[in-house]
Design a protein around this motif. Sequence first.
Motif, mmCIF file in Angstrom:
data_model
loop_
_atom_site.group_PDB
_atom_site.id
_atom_site.type_symbol
_atom_site.label_atom_id
_atom_site.label_comp_id
_atom_site.label_asym_id
_atom_site.label_seq_id
_atom_site.Cartn_x
_atom_site.Cartn_y
_atom_site.Cartn_z
ATOM 1 N N UNK A 96 -1.949 -17.171 -18.609
ATOM 2 C CA UNK A 96 -3.191 -17.959 -19.007
ATOM 3 C C UNK A 96 -3.432 -18.207 -20.405
ATOM 4 N N UNK A 99 -0.693 -21.078 -21.302
ATOM 5 C CA UNK A 99 -1.053 -22.457 -20.853
ATOM 6 C C UNK A 99 -2.335 -22.936 -21.782
ATOM 7 N N UNK A 100 -3.156 -22.061 -21.838
ATOM 8 C CA UNK A 100 -4.333 -22.524 -22.426
ATOM 9 C C UNK A 100 -4.214 -23.083 -23.827
ATOM 10 N N UNK A 102 -1.232 -24.738 -24.746
ATOM 11 C CA UNK A 102 -0.225 -25.551 -24.809
ATOM 12 C C UNK A 102 -0.916 -26.868 -24.013
ATOM 13 N N UNK A 103 -1.170 -28.080 -24.438
ATOM 14 C CA UNK A 103 -1.819 -29.105 -23.716
ATOM 15 C C UNK A 103 -1.205 -29.538 -22.738
ATOM 16 N N UNK A 104 -1.867 -29.633 -21.607
ATOM 17 C CA UNK A 104 -1.107 -30.294 -20.558
ATOM 18 C C UNK A 104 -2.009 -31.236 -19.974
ATOM 19 N N UNK A 106 -3.394 -34.148 -16.737
ATOM 20 C CA UNK A 106 -3.929 -34.225 -15.297
ATOM 21 C C UNK A 106 -2.833 -34.301 -14.617
ATOM 22 N N UNK A 109 -1.471 -30.536 -13.250
ATOM 23 C CA UNK A 109 -2.275 -29.703 -12.476
ATOM 24 C C UNK A 109 -1.795 -28.928 -11.204
ATOM 25 N N UNK A 110 -0.853 -29.638 -10.361
ATOM 26 C CA UNK A 110 -0.314 -29.158 -9.206
ATOM 27 C C UNK A 110 0.594 -27.984 -9.640
ATOM 28 N N UNK A 112 0.678 -26.419 -12.303
ATOM 29 C CA UNK A 112 0.320 -25.176 -12.964
ATOM 30 C C UNK A 112 -0.226 -24.206 -11.589
ATOM 31 N N UNK A 113 -1.109 -25.001 -10.753
ATOM 32 C CA UNK A 113 -1.353 -24.333 -9.733
ATOM 33 C C UNK A 113 -0.323 -23.370 -9.027
ATOM 34 N N UNK A 302 -11.852 -20.805 -30.293
ATOM 35 C CA UNK A 302 -12.660 -21.609 -29.356
ATOM 36 C C UNK A 302 -12.327 -21.306 -27.775
ATOM 37 N N UNK A 303 -11.170 -20.734 -27.769
ATOM 38 C CA UNK A 303 -10.434 -20.754 -26.547
ATOM 39 C C UNK A 303 -10.961 -19.445 -25.720
ATOM 40 N N UNK A 304 -11.162 -18.514 -26.532
ATOM 41 C CA UNK A 304 -11.516 -17.127 -26.137
ATOM 42 C C UNK A 304 -10.203 -16.333 -25.778
ATOM 43 N N UNK A 305 -9.075 -16.852 -26.381
ATOM 44 C CA UNK A 305 -7.858 -15.903 -25.828
ATOM 45 C C UNK A 305 -7.970 -14.562 -26.570
#
Lengths: 332, 237
Positions: A96, A99-100, A102-104, A106, A109-110, A112-113, A302-305
Amino acid sequence: MNTFLRSLSTTQQIGALFLVVFGVLSLVTLWSFVRSLREAPDGDADAAAARKAKARRLRALLQTSWAMATVFWVGWVLGDTAATVLFALVAFFALREFITLSPTRRGDHRSLVLAFFVVLPLQFVLVGTRHFDLFTVFIPVYVFLALPVVSALANDPQRFLERSAKLQWGIMVCVYGMSHVPALLLLDFPGQEAGRGAFLVFYLVLAVQTCMVVQHLLGRRFPHKPVAPAVSQSFQWASWLAGVGVGGLVGGLLSFITPFKPGQALGMALLACVAGSLGHLVMKALKRDRGITSWGMQGQSVTGAGGLLDRVDALCFAAPVFFHSVRWYFGL
Amino acid sequence: MLAKLMGFFLLGLVRVLTGSQARWYGCPPKAEQRIYFANHQSHADLVMIWAALPEELRSITRPIAARDYWTKSPFRQWITTAVFNAIYVERQAAPAAAAATTDASPAPAQAPAAPAIAPSPEALRAALPEGDPLAPLVRALESGDSIIIFPEGTRGHGDDPQPFKSGLFRLAQMFPQVVLVPAWINNVQRVIPKGEVVPVPILCSVTFGAPIQLEPGEERRPFLDRARLAVMALREV
């Protein structure tokens, strides 16, 4: 003393080992607490600030060590399945974080899921059911192909190679690497009773963490010119060699809890330390590419990691190398 | 009871999926009457900001929820009323409200021909037509609740927030004592993009900035632009 230790059952031996670990941690924590109570001598503000920073770093290191020791202990107490689930959760949170940052797009999305909710559980199920041959090739062979196919079907070719590579790297480091730690736990050596895998995990973690800590401390104490300053300000050959050497030595000394002879144990520990410390350097390069210094940014980002990946990345690189070497060497 | 359980479950789920970290950059989490206004990227925004608030604030803060989306199924309706205690707002009533304001504005423009005394907040509240989309928000503020609104009006898809609609300005006029807190919700559009069902675990955070104030005599568009810039500035923090 030796005969007494050998006469204990495996479970009792592991319990004794945890007692030693928690004992050492408690002593160090107590010592650092007492030291912090001592009144600081009158010095200039710089020295006081440096002392404060050192104390804070030591406290962070101790907190991490306590957390890791407790996680491992809980995993061991609850049994093999619980330990595997625990490491699956750690891999989930590490992925998590990766991936946060690393810019991905739209179109990913599948994929990543699939990565989070199919690949990760499947990999750890394979570990739990001891399908070691399949578990070793599942991600590098099958997932390597399957996820880019899903991304391709999402109809977005922009920066396709970069996005697929990021996803594959994240899965390799966080899922594949982390899954080898419970795999070590579940490894059964012929001629030895079951459950000795826990010792191997302890041996690996202690060797790698010792290497990292020694490398870090020596690098601060005797700074040399950094090898690759754009990647890491603190990586130097001298402290790296010292760290690997000490880590190998620690592994060699621990040979009595492993199925290795002392020379074999030294060699295995050296290999694991090299893999872990160089893997940490690679992760540093990845972080620099993203423009950050640590995944967690001291909890202010800002991401909260939270910086979980910072702690475990050496282990994620050392575990697969170590696991494969052990299996290959012993023909398991 | 069931609502409380569902609340805990949702909170846990959101935390596992997104971390949902609250960063109180410009103001502390104080239990005073506030209007939080944030950027709007996905329907999960209201869940995110709800989960980021500490428990004491969660019980007194009511998020805004689009009636047409959140009443589509009984489950969604139950969640927004029982768990989030949300305020339903009509999005489609915007043309009616626009018509109402254009009808109303010529009259006051003619009346105070001499010194243009601004109407008092109470007068503004009383003059609010019943079908106005702001009416439920006004009622909530009158009863002392804090609210969370998304001044863009609809979900944005670009990098920057869209220009703010006038609801925030009118609420600030009607309730001058309420503290206006800007907030930036980071990264949520990656968790559930438009058209997808399954969320991806990505770390998100909500940054709360320093409160802004409606200056006496400030016009609508400058105030809304200032508010929008305040929200965007939190992105860099």
